[in-house]
Design a protein around this motif. Structure first.
Motif, PDB file in Angstrom:
ATOM      1  N   GLU A  83      -4.820   6.505   2.522  1.00  0.00           N
ATOM      2  CA  GLU A  83      -5.161   5.542   3.566  1.00  0.00           C
ATOM      3  C   GLU A  83      -4.141   5.579   4.703  1.00  0.00           C
ATOM      4  OE1 GLU A  83      -6.805   4.219  -0.379  1.00  0.00           O
ATOM      5  OE2 GLU A  83      -4.851   4.906   0.345  1.00  0.00           O
ATOM      6  N   ILE A  84      -2.888   5.897   4.367  1.00  0.00           N
ATOM      7  CA  ILE A  84      -1.848   6.004   5.394  1.00  0.00           C
ATOM      8  C   ILE A  84      -1.945   7.354   6.096  1.00  0.00           C
ATOM      9  CG2 ILE A  84       0.648   6.075   5.770  1.00  0.00           C
ATOM     10  CD1 ILE A  84       0.941   4.027   3.532  1.00  0.00           C
ATOM     11  N   VAL A  85      -2.217   8.408   5.334  1.00  0.00           N
ATOM     12  CA  VAL A  85      -2.445   9.725   5.940  1.00  0.00           C
ATOM     13  C   VAL A  85      -3.599   9.646   6.933  1.00  0.00           C
ATOM     14  CG1 VAL A  85      -3.045  12.130   5.504  1.00  0.00           C
ATOM     15  CG2 VAL A  85      -1.556  10.924   3.899  1.00  0.00           C
ATOM     16  N   ARG A 100       0.812  -1.221   0.000  1.00  0.00           N
ATOM     17  CA  ARG A 100       0.000   0.000   0.000  1.00  0.00           C
ATOM     18  C   ARG A 100       0.841   1.266   0.000  1.00  0.00           C
ATOM     19  NH1 ARG A 100      -3.286   1.110   5.176  1.00  0.00           N
ATOM     20  NH2 ARG A 100      -4.680  -0.368   4.180  1.00  0.00           N
ATOM     21  N   ALA A 101       2.050   1.203   0.548  1.00  0.00           N
ATOM     22  CA  ALA A 101       2.884   2.402   0.644  1.00  0.00           C
ATOM     23  C   ALA A 101       3.297   2.938  -0.716  1.00  0.00           C
ATOM     24  CB  ALA A 101       4.128   2.117   1.484  1.00  0.00           C
ATOM     25  N   LEU A 102       3.213   2.100  -1.759  1.00  0.00           N
ATOM     26  CA  LEU A 102       3.614   2.519  -3.103  1.00  0.00           C
ATOM     27  C   LEU A 102       2.415   2.677  -4.035  1.00  0.00           C
ATOM     28  CD1 LEU A 102       6.787   0.287  -3.633  1.00  0.00           C
ATOM     29  CD2 LEU A 102       6.712   2.734  -3.107  1.00  0.00           C
ATOM     30  N   ALA A 103       1.224   2.823  -3.471  1.00  0.00           N
ATOM     31  CA  ALA A 103       0.002   2.883  -4.285  1.00  0.00           C
ATOM     32  C   ALA A 103      -0.291   4.255  -4.852  1.00  0.00           C
ATOM     33  CB  ALA A 103      -1.197   2.399  -3.463  1.00  0.00           C
ATOM     34  N   GLY A 104       0.475   5.284  -4.477  1.00  0.00           N
ATOM     35  CA  GLY A 104       0.176   6.636  -4.945  1.00  0.00           C
ATOM     36  C   GLY A 104      -0.813   7.326  -4.028  1.00  0.00           C
ATOM     37  N   GLY A 105      -0.989   8.643  -4.245  1.00  0.00           N
ATOM     38  CA  GLY A 105      -1.754   9.463  -3.322  1.00  0.00           C
ATOM     39  C   GLY A 105      -3.206   9.064  -3.112  1.00  0.00           C
ATOM     40  N   GLY A 106      -3.957   8.865  -4.180  1.00  0.00           N
ATOM     41  CA  GLY A 106      -5.372   8.539  -4.030  1.00  0.00           C
ATOM     42  C   GLY A 106      -6.249   9.775  -3.883  1.00  0.00           C
ATOM     43  N   ASP A 107      -7.503   9.555  -3.539  1.00  0.00           N
ATOM     44  CA  ASP A 107      -8.517  10.613  -3.440  1.00  0.00           C
ATOM     45  C   ASP A 107      -8.474  11.242  -2.045  1.00  0.00           C
ATOM     46  OD1 ASP A 107     -10.793  12.205  -3.413  1.00  0.00           O
ATOM     47  OD2 ASP A 107     -12.036  10.725  -4.461  1.00  0.00           O
ATOM     48  N   PRO A 145      -0.893  -4.873   6.083  1.00  0.00           N
ATOM     49  CA  PRO A 145      -0.750  -5.703   4.883  1.00  0.00           C
ATOM     50  C   PRO A 145      -1.929  -5.605   3.929  1.00  0.00           C
ATOM     51  CG  PRO A 145      -1.453  -7.058   6.721  1.00  0.00           C
ATOM     52  CD  PRO A 145      -1.235  -5.672   7.278  1.00  0.00           C
ATOM     53  N   GLU A 146      -2.994  -4.894   4.343  1.00  0.00           N
ATOM     54  CA  GLU A 146      -4.181  -4.784   3.498  1.00  0.00           C
ATOM     55  C   GLU A 146      -3.870  -3.952   2.254  1.00  0.00           C
ATOM     56  OE1 GLU A 146      -7.137  -6.282   3.868  1.00  0.00           O
ATOM     57  OE2 GLU A 146      -6.199  -7.332   5.556  1.00  0.00           O
ATOM     58  N   PRO A 147      -4.311  -4.410   1.073  1.00  0.00           N
ATOM     59  CA  PRO A 147      -4.096  -3.612  -0.139  1.00  0.00           C
ATOM     60  C   PRO A 147      -5.008  -2.389  -0.156  1.00  0.00           C
ATOM     61  CG  PRO A 147      -5.484  -5.494  -0.651  1.00  0.00           C
ATOM     62  CD  PRO A 147      -5.045  -5.659   0.791  1.00  0.00           C
ATOM     63  N   VAL A 148      -4.702  -1.440  -0.998  1.00  0.00           N
ATOM     64  CA  VAL A 148      -5.585  -0.287  -1.211  1.00  0.00           C
ATOM     65  C   VAL A 148      -6.019  -0.306  -2.674  1.00  0.00           C
ATOM     66  CG1 VAL A 148      -4.571   1.078   0.619  1.00  0.00           C
ATOM     67  CG2 VAL A 148      -3.644   1.260  -1.689  1.00  0.00           C
ATOM     68  N   MET A 149      -7.140   0.336  -2.962  1.00  0.00           N
ATOM     69  CA  MET A 149      -7.714   0.266  -4.299  1.00  0.00           C
ATOM     70  C   MET A 149      -7.538   1.586  -5.044  1.00  0.00           C
ATOM     71  SD  MET A 149     -11.419  -1.268  -5.360  1.00  0.00           S
ATOM     72  CE  MET A 149     -12.368  -0.035  -4.492  1.00  0.00           C
TER      73      MET A 149
END
Length: 267
Positions: free
Chosen positions: A100-102, A24-31, A196-200
Motif C-alpha cells: 500500500e505504501i509502494v 501500516r508501515a509495519l504490516a509486512g509486504g502484502g500481495d 493513519p489508515e490501517p492495512v489488511m
C-alpha cells in the motif's frame, strides 16, 4: 443444534479471518498484485517471465518497475530514464515495504503532475510527525517513532532521500530515493507512509511485532474481489481519461508570424 449459515453471504461462501494492522508501515509486504494489477489496468506492459521476478514498463518505456524476492535483500526497484525534462532517477524499497505504501509512489506514476509545487514534508506534518531542525539533513519521525523520512546531503554535495520503518526487534525495511527522483512522487510516497489508515492482511500473514495493533475482521471472498475490482476499475477510468484527452486535445495554435514565414517559404 446445527447452526444455519446466514443466507446473505451467498451460496457456499464462507467468511475468512483477516486483520487490520496499525501502524501500516509495519504490516509486512502484502500481495504485490495490489501494485501490478493497477499498473496493468493503466496500460503498463508486463515483461515478467513465468516464475521469475515482476518486471513492468510504462507505456512510453521511460520507467521500469521490478520486484525480485529471489535475491538478497530483495524488494522493489523503480527506475526512470533521463528525458528532456527529467534527470535519470531510481527508487529502491525493501521486500517488507507494505504494498500500500509502494503503491503510493507507483500509482502516482500513472497520474499527471499537479500544478502545485510538491512539498514532501506537508503530509507528514499533517499527521503530526516530528521534524526537528538538522544540519545537512532533515529527518521526520512518526509519533510512535516506528517510521522515518530523511533528506540527507553529504558535505561533498551528494544527496538522497532515506526512509523506512522498524520495530523494537529490528524487523522492518528501508527505502532510498536518488535526489533526482521527481518530488511529486516522493510526496505521494510520504503521504502513503504517514497515512493513519490501517492495512489488511490475511491470517498467517501478520508480522510478529509488539509494535503493531491488530483488529480481527471477517471478510467474504466476494468482498475482497469487489474491493480489488474497484481499484482496477478506477485505474482503467484514469487511463481512458488520459488517452481521451491526448487524442482529442485541440491542436497547438500557430502564431501569425509562423504562418507568414511558412507562406513565404512556399513561394
Amino acid at each position: 443444534m446445527k447452526k444455519k449459515q446466514w443466507q446473505g453471504w451467498g451460496p457456499g461462501e464462507q467468511a475468512e479471518q483477516h486483520y487490520l494492522i496499525k501502524p501500516r508501515a509495519l504490516a509486512g509486504g502484502g500481495d504485490i498484485r495490489h501494485v501490478s494489477e493497477f499498473l496493468r489496468a493503466c496500460g503498463w506492459r508486463d515483461r515478467s517471465k513465468p516464475g521469475g521476478p515482476l518486471l513492468m514498463d510504462s507505456p512510453d518505456r521511460s520507467i521500469r518497475i521490478g520486484y525480485d524476492p529471489f535475491v538478497q535483500p530483495g524488494g522493489w526497484t523503480i527506475h526512470g530514464k533521463a528525458t528532456a525534462h527529467q534527470e535519470e532517477w531510481t527508487a529502491i524499497l525493501g521486500r517488507q515495504a507494505p504494498v500500500e505504501i509502494v503503491a503510493g509512489l507507483t500509482d502516482a506514476l500513472t497520474r499527471p503532475r499537479s500544478a502545485h509545487a510538491p512539498d514532501v514534508w506537508a503530509p507528514l506534518q499533517e499527521q503530526r510527525w516530528h521534524i526537528p531542525p538538522g544540519d545537512g539533513h532533515i529527518t521526520a519521525v512518526s509519533p510512535d517513532r516506528s517510521a522515518w523520512m530523511q533528506f540527507h546531503q553529504a558535505p561533498d554535495g551528494h544527496a538522497m532521500w532515506w526512509s523506512g520503518a522498524q520495530d523494537h526487534q529490528g524487523n522492518g525495511w528501508t527505502a532510498q530515493f536518488t535526489a533526482t527522483t521527481p518530488m511529486h512522487l516522493v510526496q505521494s510516497y510520504a503521504a502513503a507512509l504517514a497515512s493513519p489508515e490501517p492495512v489488511m492482511r490475511p491470517r498467517g500473514r501478520v508480522p510478529h511485532s509488539a509494535r503493531i495493533r491488530t483488529t480481527s475482521v471477517s471478510v467474504l471472498p466476494s468482498q475482497l474481489s469487489a474491493w480489488q475490482q474497484a481499484r482496477i476499475t478506477a485505474a482503467r477510468a484514469t487511463a481512458w481519461a488520459r488517452t481521451s484527452w491526448q487524442t482529442n486535445r485541440p491542436p497547438t495554435t500557430t502564431s501569425p508570424h509562423a504562418t507568414q514565414r511558412s507562406a513565404r517559404a512556399h513561394r
